[in-house]
Write an enzyme that holds these catalytic residues in place. Structure first.
Site, PDB file in Angstrom:
ATOM      1  N   GLY A  11       0.785  -1.237   0.000  1.00 60.91           N
ATOM      2  CA  GLY A  11       0.000   0.000   0.000  1.00 60.91           C
ATOM      3  C   GLY A  11       0.810   1.276   0.000  1.00 60.91           C
ATOM      4  O   GLY A  11       0.312   2.323   0.426  1.00 60.91           O
ATOM      5  N   SER A  12       2.051   1.230  -0.503  1.00 59.21           N
ATOM      6  CA  SER A  12       2.844   2.468  -0.471  1.00 59.21           C
ATOM      7  C   SER A  12       2.281   3.522  -1.440  1.00 59.21           C
ATOM      8  O   SER A  12       2.311   4.720  -1.144  1.00 59.21           O
ATOM      9  CB  SER A  12       4.322   2.178  -0.776  1.00 59.21           C
ATOM     10  N   ASN A  13       1.750   3.084  -2.571  1.00 58.96           N
ATOM     11  CA  ASN A  13       1.142   4.061  -3.489  1.00 58.96           C
ATOM     12  C   ASN A  13      -0.122   4.656  -2.883  1.00 58.96           C
ATOM     13  O   ASN A  13      -0.403   5.849  -3.043  1.00 58.96           O
ATOM     14  CB  ASN A  13       0.808   3.399  -4.837  1.00 58.96           C
ATOM     15  N   MET A  53      -3.586  -6.817  -7.940  1.00 57.15           N
ATOM     16  CA  MET A  53      -2.934  -7.838  -8.756  1.00 57.15           C
ATOM     17  C   MET A  53      -3.918  -8.836  -9.381  1.00 57.15           C
ATOM     18  O   MET A  53      -3.527  -9.937  -9.743  1.00 57.15           O
ATOM     19  CB  MET A  53      -1.873  -8.563  -7.918  1.00 57.15           C
ATOM     20  N   HIS A 112       1.715   0.759 -13.151  1.00 58.97           N
ATOM     21  CA  HIS A 112       2.389  -0.492 -13.519  1.00 58.97           C
ATOM     22  C   HIS A 112       3.910  -0.262 -13.509  1.00 58.97           C
ATOM     23  O   HIS A 112       4.387   0.736 -14.066  1.00 58.97           O
ATOM     24  CB  HIS A 112       1.925  -0.938 -14.910  1.00 58.97           C
ATOM     25  N   ASP A 141      -2.941  -4.079 -19.273  1.00 60.78           N
ATOM     26  CA  ASP A 141      -1.800  -3.161 -19.418  1.00 60.78           C
ATOM     27  C   ASP A 141      -1.673  -2.529 -20.806  1.00 60.78           C
ATOM     28  O   ASP A 141      -0.564  -2.388 -21.342  1.00 60.78           O
ATOM     29  CB  ASP A 141      -0.477  -3.886 -19.058  1.00 60.78           C
TER      30      ASP A 141
HETATM   31  C1  GAR Z   1       3.489  -0.994  -7.494  1.00 57.83           C
HETATM   32  O1  GAR Z   1       4.848  -0.937  -7.812  1.00 57.83           O
HETATM   33  C2  GAR Z   1       2.674  -1.109  -8.773  1.00 57.83           C
HETATM   34  O2  GAR Z   1       3.308  -0.529  -9.864  1.00 57.83           O
HETATM   35  C3  GAR Z   1       2.593  -2.613  -8.939  1.00 57.83           C
HETATM   36  O3  GAR Z   1       2.422  -3.096  -7.644  1.00 57.83           O
HETATM   37  C4  GAR Z   1       3.144  -2.272  -6.753  1.00 57.83           C
HETATM   38  C5  GAR Z   1       2.279  -2.007  -5.539  1.00 57.83           C
HETATM   39  O4  GAR Z   1       3.045  -1.465  -4.540  1.00 57.83           O
HETATM   40  N1  GAR Z   1       1.516  -2.952  -9.780  1.00 57.83           N
HETATM   41  C6  GAR Z   1       1.557  -3.974 -10.642  1.00 57.83           C
HETATM   42  O5  GAR Z   1       2.505  -4.735 -10.747  1.00 57.83           O
HETATM   43  C7  GAR Z   1       0.310  -4.143 -11.486  1.00 57.83           C
HETATM   44  N2  GAR Z   1       0.562  -5.004 -12.570  1.00 57.83           N
HETATM   45  P1  GAR Z   1       2.366  -0.791  -3.265  1.00 57.83           P
HETATM   46  O6  GAR Z   1       1.404  -1.813  -2.678  1.00 57.83           O
HETATM   47  O7  GAR Z   1       3.518  -0.490  -2.372  1.00 57.83           O
HETATM   48  O8  GAR Z   1       1.671   0.454  -3.742  1.00 57.83           O
END
Ligand code: GAR
Length: 360
Positions: free
Chosen positions: A177-179, A257, A276, A312
């Site tokens: 969940g950092s984003n 995902m 992505h 994608d």
């Molecule tokens: C992120 O890096 C995002 O780009 C990737 O999952 C990560 C989630 O990180 N998404 C994918 O790979 C989608 N195909 P987070 O949970 O720290 O936000």
């Protein structure tokens, strides 16, 4: 000049042009598209394509084929008008209107030296029949980068977009969940005028849901069903219901995902954004960072893009690049990519309306 004064070129006339160029050791470039409402993205793409040879022909989708591709509300401009506008560009030497679903027969008739296509395709994802025709006439295939954030669809949506008001966003995630945290922080710091109206996860004990609970955001675990990759039909419907109940403007996939399907994809078309961890169209799928390392890429990055039913592939809104450094593991490289994601994703949301993206 009246409507009757302009007629597009014929395939036979363009073939003659190609033969003349060929005799002089020069090259004819061929590209194709709808070019419904010309914008800077088109013009830059066409200039780049023309620079690959000495003259360029644009194969223009007929009105019927634009309707089949884009729906009954398109094209905005009829084929003759679109052809006339294209012909007025310095970089366009000829325009041929085609009615078929594929440009195969035009490629065979014209025998271009170079075939240019926008970067939403890769050589592999070109239609097999068209690729075979290009190979049989010996045309060189060149994929050119798209200009992010410029599209006819975005321009049309901008015209319809209501003004003002806080953007109501729902965020979906499966990971740490950092984003999601970056979005919450941007709102709390007053940098993003939005409200997170729902946080939805397929992972019960995820860091993602913990971020929601800490920020007091309504959070929902949706049981994904038994398949580890897919989301069952019941889960698809449950997610849709959560989005609807929260009166969601925009759906943000922040590390979600699983593949979303209808009704969400259909009802939120143009309003779902994904982050992505690759420079799409390179490295689609769930292992993008490892794939970049395995491919020996010297550069990696992230893409913020609209979500369509095909994984994608939707319109690219922003991309950020990072170097791949000696000794990088997937985890180290992914952390470097995330630093860029944390800036770009809140920024795209902040600019959502100015960019003419859809809200309801
Ligand atoms: C992120 O890096 C995002 O780009 C990737 O999952 C990560 C989630 O990180 N998404 C994918 O790979 C989608 N195909 P987070 O949970 O720290 O936000």
């Amino acid at each position: 000049m009246t409507d009757a004064d302009f007629t597009p070129d014929t395939a036979a006339a363009v073939r003659q042009l190609r033969d003349e160029l060929n005799a002089q050791g020069k090259k004819l470039v061929f590209t194709n598209g709808c070019f419904d409402l010309l914008h800077a993205g088109h013009v830059r793409y066409l200039a780049d394509a023309r620079a690959l040879g000495d003259a360029m022909v644009v194969a223009l989708n007929s009105d019927a084929s634009v309707r089949a591709l884009k729906g009954s509300s398109r094209p905005l401009n009829n084929e003759n008008d679109r052809a006339e506008v294209l012909c007025a560009l310095r970089v366009v030497d000829a325009v041929v209107v085609f009615d078929d679903e594929r440009v195969t027969s035009l490629i065979e008739a014209i025998r271009p030296h170079v075939y240019a296509k926008g970067g939403d395709y890769t050589v592999e994802s070109l239609n097999a029949e068209e690729r075979a025709a290009l190979q049989s006439v010996g045309a060189e295939i060149r994929i050119l980068p798209l200009v992010p954030g410029r599209s006819t669809t975005a321009t049309i949506q901008k015209m319809h977009a209501p003004q003002g008001g806080k953007l109501r966003i729902a965020v979906l995630g499966s990971g740490v969940g950092s984003n999601f945290s970056a979005i919450v922080d941007a709102i709390q710091d007053g940098k993003l005028d939005a409200e997170v109206v729902a946080a939805i996860s397929d992972q019960k004990d995820s860091g993602f849901l913990a971020v929601a609970r800490k920020a007091g955001i309504p959070s929902h675990f949706v049981d994904p069903g038994t398949n580890p990759k897919k989301l069952g039909e019941a889960a698809q419907k449950e997610i849709f219901d959560h989005l609807e109940r929260a009166r969601t403007d925009v759906v943000v996939l922040a590390g979600f995902m699983r593949i979303l399907k209808d009704p969400v994809i259909r009802e939120y078309s143009g309003r779902i954004v994904n982050v992505h961890p690759s420079l799409l169209p390179k490295h689609k799928g769930a292992h993008a960072v490892q794939d970049a390392l395995d491919a020996g890429d010297s550069e990696a990055g992230c893409t913020i893009h609209l979500v369509t039913a095909e994984i994608d592939t939707g319109d690219i809104l922003e991309q950020g690049r990072v170097p791949v450094l000696p000794g990088d593991t997937a985890a180290v490289l992914h952390d470097r990519i995330k630093q860029v994601e944390h800036v770009l994703l809140p920024q795209v949301l902040k600019e959502w309306r100015q960019r003419g993206l859809a809200v309801r």
